[in-house]
Design a protein around this motif. Sequence first.
Motif, PDB file in Angstrom:
ATOM      1  N   LEU A  26     -34.087  32.327  -8.710  1.00 46.65           N
ATOM      2  CA  LEU A  26     -33.056  32.729  -9.666  1.00 46.65           C
ATOM      3  C   LEU A  26     -33.132  34.243  -9.816  1.00 46.65           C
ATOM      4  CD1 LEU A  26     -30.902  32.188 -11.829  1.00 46.65           C
ATOM      5  CD2 LEU A  26     -32.761  31.712 -13.450  1.00 46.65           C
ATOM      6  N   TYR A  28     -32.491  37.728 -11.502  1.00 51.99           N
ATOM      7  CA  TYR A  28     -32.154  38.347 -12.783  1.00 51.99           C
ATOM      8  C   TYR A  28     -31.177  39.490 -12.513  1.00 51.99           C
ATOM      9  CZ  TYR A  28     -32.396  40.973 -17.087  1.00 51.99           C
ATOM     10  OH  TYR A  28     -32.051  41.638 -18.239  1.00 51.99           O
ATOM     11  N   PHE A  44     -27.179  34.119 -16.776  1.00 54.24           N
ATOM     12  CA  PHE A  44     -28.536  33.943 -16.260  1.00 54.24           C
ATOM     13  C   PHE A  44     -29.367  33.078 -17.210  1.00 54.24           C
ATOM     14  CE2 PHE A  44     -32.883  35.506 -16.845  1.00 54.24           C
ATOM     15  CZ  PHE A  44     -33.442  35.286 -15.594  1.00 54.24           C
ATOM     16  N   ILE A  47     -27.944  29.361 -17.204  1.00 52.18           N
ATOM     17  CA  ILE A  47     -28.234  28.564 -16.011  1.00 52.18           C
ATOM     18  C   ILE A  47     -29.732  28.314 -15.892  1.00 52.18           C
ATOM     19  CG2 ILE A  47     -28.531  30.419 -14.309  1.00 52.18           C
ATOM     20  CD1 ILE A  47     -26.610  27.099 -13.852  1.00 52.18           C
ATOM     21  N   GLY A  48     -30.549  29.267 -16.357  1.00 56.87           N
ATOM     22  CA  GLY A  48     -31.994  29.059 -16.352  1.00 56.87           C
ATOM     23  C   GLY A  48     -32.392  27.894 -17.242  1.00 56.87           C
ATOM     24  N   LEU A  51     -31.391  24.645 -15.453  1.00 59.43           N
ATOM     25  CA  LEU A  51     -32.301  24.319 -14.355  1.00 59.43           C
ATOM     26  C   LEU A  51     -33.614  23.750 -14.886  1.00 59.43           C
ATOM     27  CD1 LEU A  51     -31.695  27.459 -12.122  1.00 59.43           C
ATOM     28  CD2 LEU A  51     -31.170  25.098 -11.472  1.00 59.43           C
ATOM     29  N   PHE A  58     -38.368  26.936 -10.319  1.00 60.39           N
ATOM     30  CA  PHE A  58     -37.776  28.139  -9.734  1.00 60.39           C
ATOM     31  C   PHE A  58     -38.592  29.370 -10.089  1.00 60.39           C
ATOM     32  CE2 PHE A  58     -35.756  27.276 -13.819  1.00 60.39           C
ATOM     33  CZ  PHE A  58     -35.774  28.501 -14.475  1.00 60.39           C
ATOM     34  N   ILE A  60     -38.282  33.752 -10.559  1.00 60.73           N
ATOM     35  CA  ILE A  60     -37.308  34.756 -10.990  1.00 60.73           C
ATOM     36  C   ILE A  60     -37.699  36.118 -10.435  1.00 60.73           C
ATOM     37  CG2 ILE A  60     -36.303  35.973 -12.965  1.00 60.73           C
ATOM     38  CD1 ILE A  60     -36.737  33.436 -14.611  1.00 60.73           C
ATOM     39  N   VAL A  78     -29.878  31.408  -6.680  1.00 61.07           N
ATOM     40  CA  VAL A  78     -28.836  31.411  -7.705  1.00 61.07           C
ATOM     41  C   VAL A  78     -28.660  32.835  -8.207  1.00 61.07           C
ATOM     42  CG1 VAL A  78     -28.141  30.595  -9.991  1.00 61.07           C
ATOM     43  CG2 VAL A  78     -29.311  29.044  -8.414  1.00 61.07           C
ATOM     44  N   GLN A  79     -27.411  33.308  -8.211  1.00 57.85           N
ATOM     45  CA  GLN A  79     -27.126  34.629  -8.754  1.00 57.85           C
ATOM     46  C   GLN A  79     -25.982  34.519  -9.762  1.00 57.85           C
ATOM     47  OE1 GLN A  79     -25.868  37.332  -5.686  1.00 57.85           O
ATOM     48  NE2 GLN A  79     -24.098  36.112  -5.091  1.00 57.85           N
ATOM     49  N   THR A  80     -26.028  35.361 -10.781  1.00 56.82           N
ATOM     50  CA  THR A  80     -24.988  35.340 -11.813  1.00 56.82           C
ATOM     51  C   THR A  80     -24.170  36.620 -11.829  1.00 56.82           C
ATOM     52  OG1 THR A  80     -26.546  36.186 -13.474  1.00 56.82           O
ATOM     53  CG2 THR A  80     -26.335  33.783 -13.270  1.00 56.82           C
TER      54      THR A  80
END
Length: 252
Positions: A26, A28, A44, A47-48, A51, A58, A60, A78-80
Amino acid sequence: MTTYFGFAAKHRNLYVGAQPAAELLLLYPRSAVQRGDVEPVARFKAIGKQLAREGYTFDIVPDDIVTAAQIASRRAVVQTDPRSSRREEAPSLKSEIGNRKPEIKQSLLTSAATRAGGVHWLTVATVLTDDQVAKWRKELASVTRREGVPTVVTSVLSQPKRRIVHLVNYNREEPPKARAMGSGPHEEKPLAVEGVTVRLALQPGERVKSIRLLSPDAGVSTGPAGLVQRAGEAAFTVPRMLIYTVAVAELE
């Protein structure tokens, strides 16, 4: 606290040299923060939480310092922040969306899933829905996951021929709302949980030789753990835990 420090000292070999090994990364969105855009940070955090609630393990890393090697070693990222410096690792949102119908555009903007270099890229570009992670079940199928018991959070570290799963249980007896907290550890009233199953993802050709459970807590499950193994995965169950348990998987 001395019990936990003593446990860490006794099992020092499980911590020294261990490297983050979650298959899911994930990012940041620090690039967005540096631009003065905090919306990706809100996504972020959201979704964290999803998850973690769904049991996925995951790691970070900030998007402005993540390396190509860190990305290549994962199965999903995963990117935000679609504008981050790593967006070139996957097709741009613009090329993904094109001249699609409005409802399809919204779906793609909310979750643009691509696969580049063997890595699934999952982009959250708008306010996400409560079932966002559930929609990624296929892309996250090869990621280590805890099943059931939503108060337990896991992390995975690796050493040569060994995978180490750390489990932390946040279940506790909540204090009265009117009561002020903060006077010390004695205020914590953890509640034990049972039947915590972990599906440990394996690399091609890997097999688990044995799994043993360790914990500084009293009255919990320790010692060898049974496992069910198949290609790409080894599943085991922690019969009972209180706050902290370590599962050591020896590989062959």
